[in-house]
Design a protein around this motif. Structure first.
Motif, PDB file in Angstrom:
ATOM      1  N   ILE A   1       0.894  -1.132   0.151  1.00 37.32           N
ATOM      2  CA  ILE A   1       0.227  -0.054   0.156  1.00 37.32           C
ATOM      3  C   ILE A   1       1.110   1.253  -0.081  1.00 37.32           C
ATOM      4  O   ILE A   1       0.463   2.694  -0.105  1.00 37.32           O
ATOM      5  CB  ILE A   1      -1.055  -0.018   1.251  1.00 37.32           C
ATOM      6  N   THR A   2       2.062   1.170   1.041  1.00 35.68           N
ATOM      7  CA  THR A   2       3.457   2.306   0.235  1.00 35.68           C
ATOM      8  C   THR A   2       4.319   1.516   0.590  1.00 35.68           C
ATOM      9  O   THR A   2       4.524   0.606   0.693  1.00 35.68           O
ATOM     10  CB  THR A   2       2.948   3.310   1.696  1.00 35.68           C
ATOM     11  N   GLY A   3       5.057   2.935  -0.440  1.00 36.79           N
ATOM     12  CA  GLY A   3       6.424   2.558  -0.417  1.00 36.79           C
ATOM     13  C   GLY A   3       7.206   2.566   0.379  1.00 36.79           C
ATOM     14  O   GLY A   3       8.520   2.176   0.336  1.00 36.79           O
ATOM     15  N   HIS A   4       6.659   3.479   1.608  1.00 37.22           N
ATOM     16  CA  HIS A   4       7.299   3.644   3.289  1.00 37.22           C
ATOM     17  C   HIS A   4       6.811   2.719   4.087  1.00 37.22           C
ATOM     18  O   HIS A   4       5.647   3.055   4.546  1.00 37.22           O
ATOM     19  CB  HIS A   4       6.277   5.263   3.692  1.00 37.22           C
ATOM     20  N   LYS A   5       8.096   1.514   4.533  1.00 31.54           N
ATOM     21  CA  LYS A   5       7.312   0.629   5.141  1.00 31.54           C
ATOM     22  C   LYS A   5       8.466   1.453   6.719  1.00 31.54           C
ATOM     23  O   LYS A   5       9.232   1.734   6.725  1.00 31.54           O
ATOM     24  CB  LYS A   5       8.481  -0.502   5.206  1.00 31.54           C
ATOM     25  N   LEU A   6       7.341   0.973   7.761  1.00 32.81           N
ATOM     26  CA  LEU A   6       7.251   1.450   9.224  1.00 32.81           C
ATOM     27  C   LEU A   6       8.702   0.942   9.025  1.00 32.81           C
ATOM     28  O   LEU A   6       8.563  -0.262   9.790  1.00 32.81           O
ATOM     29  CB  LEU A   6       6.069   1.552  10.285  1.00 32.81           C
ATOM     30  N   ASN A   7       9.821   1.159   9.720  1.00 35.18           N
ATOM     31  CA  ASN A   7      11.234   0.929  10.594  1.00 35.18           C
ATOM     32  C   ASN A   7      11.519   1.450  11.336  1.00 35.18           C
ATOM     33  O   ASN A   7      12.200   1.157  12.168  1.00 35.18           O
ATOM     34  CB  ASN A   7      11.837   0.794   9.300  1.00 35.18           C
ATOM     35  N   GLY A   8      10.469   2.083  12.366  1.00 37.69           N
ATOM     36  CA  GLY A   8      11.148   2.696  13.433  1.00 37.69           C
ATOM     37  C   GLY A   8      11.420   3.908  13.804  1.00 37.69           C
ATOM     38  O   GLY A   8      11.171   4.570  14.512  1.00 37.69           O
ATOM     39  N   ASN A   9      11.667   4.585  12.242  1.00 36.56           N
ATOM     40  CA  ASN A   9      12.442   5.470  11.981  1.00 36.56           C
ATOM     41  C   ASN A   9      11.597   6.725  11.458  1.00 36.56           C
ATOM     42  O   ASN A   9      12.128   7.833  10.795  1.00 36.56           O
ATOM     43  CB  ASN A   9      13.744   5.855  11.915  1.00 36.56           C
ATOM     44  N   ASN A  10      10.664   6.308  10.920  1.00 36.39           N
ATOM     45  CA  ASN A  10       9.493   6.918   9.667  1.00 36.39           C
ATOM     46  C   ASN A  10       8.575   6.971   9.981  1.00 36.39           C
ATOM     47  O   ASN A  10       7.454   7.246   8.885  1.00 36.39           O
ATOM     48  CB  ASN A  10       9.862   6.377   8.163  1.00 36.39           C
ATOM     49  N   PHE A  11       7.740   7.277  11.474  1.00 33.30           N
ATOM     50  CA  PHE A  11       6.955   7.555  11.508  1.00 33.30           C
ATOM     51  C   PHE A  11       5.664   8.190  10.684  1.00 33.30           C
ATOM     52  O   PHE A  11       5.235   8.169   9.808  1.00 33.30           O
ATOM     53  CB  PHE A  11       6.325   7.209  12.736  1.00 33.30           C
ATOM     54  N   PRO A  12       5.978   9.653  10.433  1.00 28.41           N
ATOM     55  CA  PRO A  12       5.840  11.252  10.060  1.00 28.41           C
ATOM     56  C   PRO A  12       5.766  10.208   8.544  1.00 28.41           C
ATOM     57  O   PRO A  12       4.046  10.536   7.653  1.00 28.41           O
ATOM     58  CB  PRO A  12       6.714  11.836   9.767  1.00 28.41           C
ATOM     59  N   GLN A  13       6.463  10.275   7.713  1.00 23.41           N
ATOM     60  CA  GLN A  13       6.335   9.524   6.113  1.00 23.41           C
ATOM     61  C   GLN A  13       5.770   8.281   5.962  1.00 23.41           C
ATOM     62  O   GLN A  13       4.610   8.543   5.490  1.00 23.41           O
ATOM     63  CB  GLN A  13       7.421   9.454   5.802  1.00 23.41           C
TER      64      GLN A  13
ATOM     65  N   THR B   1       7.824  -2.768   8.302  1.00 22.59           N
ATOM     66  CA  THR B   1       9.352  -4.217   8.795  1.00 22.59           C
ATOM     67  C   THR B   1       8.738  -5.389   9.419  1.00 22.59           C
ATOM     68  O   THR B   1       7.605  -4.722   9.952  1.00 22.59           O
ATOM     69  CB  THR B   1      10.760  -4.060   9.110  1.00 22.59           C
ATOM     70  N   THR B   2       8.883  -6.584   9.244  1.00 25.85           N
ATOM     71  CA  THR B   2       9.146  -7.572   9.862  1.00 25.85           C
ATOM     72  C   THR B   2       9.113  -7.760  11.015  1.00 25.85           C
ATOM     73  O   THR B   2       8.569  -7.844  12.563  1.00 25.85           O
ATOM     74  CB  THR B   2       9.646  -9.119   9.432  1.00 25.85           C
ATOM     75  N   GLU B   3      10.283  -6.913  11.819  1.00 24.05           N
ATOM     76  CA  GLU B   3      10.267  -6.994  13.632  1.00 24.05           C
ATOM     77  C   GLU B   3       9.428  -5.816  13.625  1.00 24.05           C
ATOM     78  O   GLU B   3       8.757  -5.952  15.173  1.00 24.05           O
ATOM     79  CB  GLU B   3      11.587  -6.065  13.263  1.00 24.05           C
TER      80      GLU B   3
END
Length: 176
Positions: free
Chosen positions: A23-35, A86-88
């Motif tokens: 659904i998005t190219g921005h996978k939540l990785n813990g450091n990119n919540f706003p995007q 992300t999986t984690e």
């Protein structure tokens, strides 16, 4: 074979049986919540399911004929969330009961609008940024991206509309 209800749900997702589209190219990785949150919100709103995020749609009673549809749509949006992490990170969100709970937990965990170190980092990047070999368009796009990130840190409440306009002019002058 796909049932009529599954076809309806799949048409809302925009995919077909067996396909998993991000659904998005921005996978939540813990450091990119706003995007991540902005891109997820755009997708979910575009699908007309933003009421699940806000909690405006609540679970009907289990006996209610609408419960099955609510449950399917709630789970669908929840799966969009997990698949956009992300999986984690996603493993921490697998056991929430509603989309709203998941959304609130992600915001509570990863959103830090007062993250001073990130704010200083962005301002430092902007201070040191030079056009160099970049085209004007590339340079402007990078500036705009960082300005938008700075804007996410601003949560001002104004006494009058004039105050907001004065502040907007100060920010504009600073950016020029």
């Amino acid at each position: 074979m796909t049932s009529p209800q599954e076809k309806t749900i799949l048409s809302h997702v925009g995919g077909s049986e067996g396909s998993v589209l991000p659904i998005t190219g921005h996978k939540l990785n813990g450091n990119n919540f706003p995007q991540w949150s902005q891109s997820v919100m755009m997708y979910v709103c575009g699908k007309g399911k933003d009421d699940y995020l806000t909690g405006e749609i609540t679970a009907p009673a289990k006996e209610d004929p609408k419960f099955k549809t609510w449950k399917a749509e709630n789970m669908m949006v929840m799966s969009w969330f997990v698949n956009s992490m992300t999986t984690e990170v996603g493993e921490n969100f697998m056991f929430y009961a509603t989309t709203k709970e998941m959304w609130d937990a992600a915001r509570e965990t990863y959103s830090d609008n007062e993250n001073t170190s990130e704010l200083i980092e962005i301002k430092g990047i902007l201070h040191d940024l030079r056009q160099g070999e970049m085209s004007v368009t590339q340079y402007f796009n990078i500036l705009t991206c960082h300005w938008q990130q700075l804007d996410m840190f601003k949560t001002s409440v104004w006494d009058t509309p004039g105050d907001a306009e004065k502040y907007r002019k100060i920010v504009e002058k600073e950016r020029i």
